[in-house]
Design a protein around this motif. Structure first.
Motif, PDB file in Angstrom:
ATOM      1  N   CYS A 766       0.918  -1.311  -0.003  1.00 45.09           N
ATOM      2  CA  CYS A 766      -0.312  -0.025   0.117  1.00 45.09           C
ATOM      3  C   CYS A 766       0.834   1.303   0.057  1.00 45.09           C
ATOM      4  N   LEU A 769       2.966   1.315  -3.615  1.00 37.43           N
ATOM      5  CA  LEU A 769       1.970   1.667  -4.571  1.00 37.43           C
ATOM      6  C   LEU A 769       1.180   3.174  -4.627  1.00 37.43           C
ATOM      7  N   ASP A 770       0.957   3.549  -3.154  1.00 38.41           N
ATOM      8  CA  ASP A 770       0.588   4.967  -3.375  1.00 38.41           C
ATOM      9  C   ASP A 770       1.431   6.108  -3.356  1.00 38.41           C
ATOM     10  N   TYR A 791      -3.500  -1.186  -6.325  1.00 38.88           N
ATOM     11  CA  TYR A 791      -3.453  -0.684  -4.909  1.00 38.88           C
ATOM     12  C   TYR A 791      -4.620  -1.252  -4.180  1.00 38.88           C
ATOM     13  N   ARG A 795      -4.777  -3.287  -0.723  1.00 41.51           N
ATOM     14  CA  ARG A 795      -5.547  -2.723   0.441  1.00 41.51           C
ATOM     15  C   ARG A 795      -6.599  -3.979   1.192  1.00 41.51           C
TER      16      ARG A 795
END
Length: 818
Positions: A766, A769-770, A791, A795
């Motif tokens: 997370c 990728l964020d 993402y 999550r």
């Protein structure tokens, strides 16, 4: 003795150098080419016999008007088997005489009469066999039996690089070699040749292992020295052949296998890529066509070596050297087959081409060991026999490494398949799913075609571990009846999962997607024979799909003892199943036919003294007894056609023997067995997704400009990329350590490692990728790239199989106990 040991060590060191440092390949290739150019026609090293009697026989029996006075005889320096000579005279065309070596030989070896019979029978059947002129069994002519054939004019390449040919022609030369192999296998041999070769039989690969084991041991006996590692290779090959079973059997078909199908045993036309002659038929027999194909593909698995014909190009950039890929050669071969029944056994055996390759290396090692034995008695056909004979240990080691490194090769082949076959179709398939409507919930024909190609390539059911024979570990569930993909350990499959995670659709293409993998493992480990036949067999074949129902909307399902769904034993051989579930992944798929349903056990048959974790039952519910209420979205993604659904099972009565897994009250035991390896699968796929996102983002920041310079030159972007690399590599090590612990000690002993990866990897994914999505700006939030969908999946992992908080509690508890 010290010199021999030193020489073998140097050869082995050079093999390793070429394997791990491909930059040495160019030097090795040039050395190989120099070695090849030195081969040709030389003065005979072995006396051919009475020249006058040979001339007389050629005139009388072969129809060659040779003039003895002008007759010249040269021996081919290339080759290690039967001494071969070219005979020329002023009054005739050149002819080739190939004779059996003199002295003591291994039984059945060097049968020149069989070579002659093969050439005569195949010449008029579309096979580029040399035109035979006659066979002489009278040993008084040349001292041993011999046969004679027309000299084939054309080009002879003495290495797999096709040295001496124009680079732009090498692809077509290689593909024509494959088509020549297909022409051989497409020719139906006449019955007299079938009988001459021992009649129709089965089990060619097993016979090859037995035959060459005997030849290897006989050569060892002749040399007075046993070969280290021989028995390990033999026992391993025997087990692998047995595990492959009917897939590698020729089913009694009469197919002629050349046995030594290499480029240096072919003559190519002077003005085209066409193969005009296949030479050296000493090993010709009725056999399996893929054995020849594997021999032709050997250079793709052998590193560059300065040993002429034995040198390969594994690790090289093929395009730079003008060579086609192994897949192109295989496709040319398959496309040229003209016998449907042969094509059928080829397709069945292609997934096991690595096994055929291992046998090929072993056979070549045995042949070379025999060369060494003949050299020791002065009976070798070539001047370099002692040097070539020293390679037996190296080739045996290659065969052994081929088996031991199956997981590495599987990872490479999966990556090639994902990058070359899956990712090019990913965007269009996802776009169809994102568009919504009824079409989104129908299986895509393109995806089904990818599955067929993956199955054909042997990249199918890789999650199901074990060879299927011998002693098995707790997670080696493959059997001969329900075979897997040939990997042995969870750590090996974890590396494959990373490659699968690079694409959102790749896991399904290889029949390695959740929840099917976990469900199939449950059935393989705990299912009855009838349950396996009804559900496991079609799942392994990719004919149906499944779902897993545990989480419930009405209770906090992170504590499974809260679950309200029930499985009541009615006491008459049936169970009553009832309950509502949600986030049941796969339930919306029209191909889903069975639901693994987790419910509280009830009924008189339940032992009231059981603990709270022994009061739940898992049942198999056919999907026609399940009500699907609605699809659920994950951050806007419905993951069609797979989907996540809210479902219910409403007072459904099922036969207890057909439905209950392992027994009433055994659900927790099953779930824990399922979740350990499954968490490794999920985590490594998440790491693969991060790697793909990193690749895409690096290209993005190099090409995108803001505030007067590329994004890649901004310090904040560089810092985020650096942190992403640190996070991904650290997570990978953590997961591999966990997989290794499960392999060695099982789920229970590895509880801490399992909980650690369950927390660390989803959080890392997370976070990474964020940060990468941020570098894409608005595009990063769209479905124009796979990042947003990746993402969303990452999550989900922070709550799937239990939320982070539960696993943190487990880690702390186990830490305090140490």
């Amino acid at each position: 003795l010290l010199f021999v040991v030193w020489r073998r060590a140097m050869i082995g060191a050079l093999v390793e150098a070429c394997r791990y440092f491909p930059e040495t390949a160019l030097w090795c290739r040039r050395a190989a080419a120099r070695s090849s150019r030195s081969a040709g026609e030389t003065a005979p090293r072995q006396a051919i016999g009475d020249r006058a009697r040979l001339a007389a026989w050629l005139r009388a029996e072969a129809g060659v008007s040779v003039d003895e006075a002008s007759m010249s005889i040269k021996q081919f320096s290339h080759g290690q088997s039967n001494p071969t000579y070219v005979v020329r005279s002023a009054t005739s065309e050149a002819v080739v005489v190939r004779k059996r070596p003199g002295g003591a030989l291994l039984r059945g070896a060097h049968d020149v009469g069989r070579e002659h019979a093969l050439a005569v029978a195949l010449r008029g059947r579309g096979v580029p066999a040399p035109r035979a002129l006659g066979y002489c069994a009278d040993e008084t002519v040349l001292g041993t039996a011999f046969w004679c054939y027309e000299y084939a004019e054309g080009r002879h390449f003495k290495d797999a690089y096709l040295s001496g040919s124009p680079r732009e022609e090498r692809v077509e030369l290689s593909l024509e070699a494959a088509r020549a192999a297909a022409a051989l296998h497409s020719a139906e041999p006449p019955e007299d040749l079938v009988e001459r070769l021992g009649g129709r039989r089965e089990g060619y690969l097993a016979r090859q292992v037995r035959t060459w084991t005997k030849q290897y041991r006989a050569a060892d006996e002749s040399l007075g020295a046993a070969t280290a590692g021989l028995e390990e290779v033999v026992s391993g090959l025997e087990a692998d052949v047995a595990a492959a079973g009917e897939d590698v059997d020729e089913a009694g078909l009469a197919v002629v296998a050349h046995g030594d199908l290499r480029y240096d045993n072919m003559i190519f036309a002077a003005d085209s890529a066409r193969v005009v002659a296949l030479l050296d038929w000493e090993l010709g027999a009725l056999g399996h066509p893929v054995a020849d194909l594997a021999y032709l593909l050997m250079p793709y698995r052998v590193p560059p070596l300065p040993f002429g014909p034995l040198s390969g190009f594994h690790g090289l950039a093929l395009a730079r050297h003008g060579m086609p890929s192994a897949e192109q050669v295989t496709a040319a071969y398959r496309g040229a087959l003209r016998r449907p029944e042969v094509a059928a056994i080829v397709e069945r055996a292609l997934p096991h081409v690595d096994l055929f390759s291992s046998v090929a290396y072993f056979r070549l090692a045995a042949i070379v060991r025999g060369v060494a034995a003949r050299a020791s008695t002065g009976n070798a056909a070539a001047a370099n026999a002692r040097r070539v004979g020293a390679l037996a240990d190296v080739l045996l080691d290659v065969s052994l490494r081929q088996r031991r490194s199956a997981h590495t090769d599987a990872r490479r082949r999966v990556r090639d398949f994902v990058d070359g076959e899956v990712i090019p179709l990913e965007a269009s398939l996802l776009e169809r799913a994102y568009a919504g409507g009824e079409a989104a919930w129908l299986p895509a024909p393109e995806l089904e075609a990818l599955k067929a190609r993956a199955k054909q390539a042997g990249l199918w059911n890789l999650f199901l571990l074990g060879s299927g024979t011998g002693e098995r570990g707790p997670y080696q569930l493959a059997t001969p009846e329900y075979p897997g993909g040939g990997l042995e350990t969870l750590e090996e499959y974890a590396l494959v999962c990373e490659e699968l995670g690079r694409s959102l659709i790749a896991p399904e293409c290889l029949n390695c997607s959740a929840p099917d993998t976990g469900n199939m493992e449950v059935l393989a480990q705990f299912g009855t024979p009838s349950q396996k036949k009804r559900w496991l067999a079609p799942l392994l074949a990719g004919e149906i799909r499944s779902c897993y129902a545990m989480t419930e909307p009405a209770v906090a399902s992170s504590d499974p003892t809260n679950l309200r769904a029930t499985v009541r034993d009615l006491g008459d051989g049936t169970v009553l199943v009832s309950g509502r579930k949600w986030w049941t992944s796969g339930a919306s798929d029209p191909r889903c036919e069975v639901c693994l349903f987790f419910g509280r056990a009830e009924g008189d048959a339940l032992d009231p003294t059981r603990g709270r974790h022994a009061r739940h039952t898992m049942v198999l519910v056919p999907m026609d007894r399940v009500t699907v209420h609605r699809p659920l979205r994950v951050l806007g993604f419905d993951d069609a056609p797979h989907g996540h659904a809210e479902i219910s099972v409403d007072d459904v009565v099922l036969d207890k023997r057909d439905a209950v897994l392992l027994g009433h009250g055994a659900a927790f035991k099953i779930a824990q067995a399922r979740l350990g390896p499954g968490r490794v699968h999920h985590c490594m796929r998440a790491i693969g997704a991060c790697e793909r996102a990193l690749e895409l983002t690096k290209d993005r920041v190099r090409s995108r400009h803001a505030f007067g310079k590329p994004l890649a030159d901004h310090g904040t972007v560089r810092a985020d990329l650096a942190r992403a690399r640190l996070d991904v590599d650290a997570a990978r090590l953590l997961v591999r350590d966990c997989a290794r612990a499960i392999d060695k000690t099982g789920n229970k002993a590895a509880r801490k490692q399992i909980a650690m990866i369950k927390v660390a990897v989803p959080q890392m994914a997370c976070r990474v990728l964020d940060s990468l999505m941020q570098m894409w700006g608005g595009m990063g939030l769209s479905t124009d790239t796979p990042l947003a969908h990746m993402y969303a999946q990452a999550r989900v992992l922070r709550q799937a199989d239990g939320p982070d908080e539960v696993h943190l509690e487990t880690i702390a508890k186990l830490e305090l106990q140490e």
